[in-house]
Motif scaffolding. Structure first.
Motif, PDB file in Angstrom:
ATOM      1  N   GLY A  51       0.811  -1.219   0.000  1.00  0.00           N
ATOM      2  CA  GLY A  51       0.000   0.000   0.000  1.00  0.00           C
ATOM      3  C   GLY A  51       0.840   1.262   0.000  1.00  0.00           C
ATOM      4  N   ALA A  52       1.953   1.232   0.717  1.00  0.00           N
ATOM      5  CA  ALA A  52       2.848   2.399   0.737  1.00  0.00           C
ATOM      6  C   ALA A  52       3.448   2.636  -0.647  1.00  0.00           C
ATOM      7  N   ILE A  53       3.817   1.565  -1.319  1.00  0.00           N
ATOM      8  CA  ILE A  53       4.388   1.694  -2.662  1.00  0.00           C
ATOM      9  C   ILE A  53       3.352   2.250  -3.633  1.00  0.00           C
ATOM     10  N   GLN A  54       2.114   1.855  -3.475  1.00  0.00           N
ATOM     11  CA  GLN A  54       1.057   2.322  -4.364  1.00  0.00           C
ATOM     12  C   GLN A  54       0.474   3.671  -3.948  1.00  0.00           C
ATOM     13  N   SER A  55       0.893   4.181  -2.804  1.00  0.00           N
ATOM     14  CA  SER A  55       0.337   5.447  -2.311  1.00  0.00           C
ATOM     15  C   SER A  55       0.847   6.630  -3.128  1.00  0.00           C
TER      16      SER A  55
END
Length: 135
Positions: A64-68
């Motif tokens: 999720g952090a990478i896609q944020s």
């Protein structure tokens, strides 16, 4: 043993599965051993998701952090690495597919791939050209 997965615990795999919205029956978790559970989770992931999980674990962050939309340097670098790995590892993915996975437009994705490649080349050159100081 799956490549790059020996360090991920059963608890962490459960969190990863939850993060990527894969439904894993709790019966599966309790009735099988850790390696069987790890394989079950891993098989449910696409090759692109597997790469995202590997990079996220390497950098100590979530998918999720990478896609944020975060522009924090460490997250941005991890995102660049994901884009690069998705484009270079066989079977390589199309730019549009990579862009959808990391939730960026195609020009941002193209630049991420280019920048990570340049960082890798620079790191390799710095190690091999004798300009680094050795004790």
């Amino acid at each position: 043993q799956m490549a790059g997965q020996a360090f991920i615990s059963k608890k962490r795999l459960t969190k990863i599965a939850a993060i990527i919205d894969k439904n894993i029956d709790t019966k599966d978790i309790h009735e099988c051993g850790e390696k069987d559970f790890e394989r079950a989770v891993w098989r449910r992931l696409s090759r692109g998701r597997q790469i995202m999980v590997e990079v996220a674990a390497k950098h100590g962050m979530t998918v999720g952090a990478i896609q944020s939309s975060s522009r924090i340097k460490s997250i941005s670098r991890a995102r660049d690495e994901v884009a690069y790995e998705l484009s270079m590892r066989p079977p390589s993915m199309k730019l549009a597919s990579i862009s959808r996975m990391i939730r960026r437009n195609h020009s941002t994705t193209r630049r991420a791939i280019k920048m990570h490649g340049l960082r890798l080349a620079k790191a390799a050159k710095g190690e091999n050209d004798g300009t680094t100081k050795e004790e």
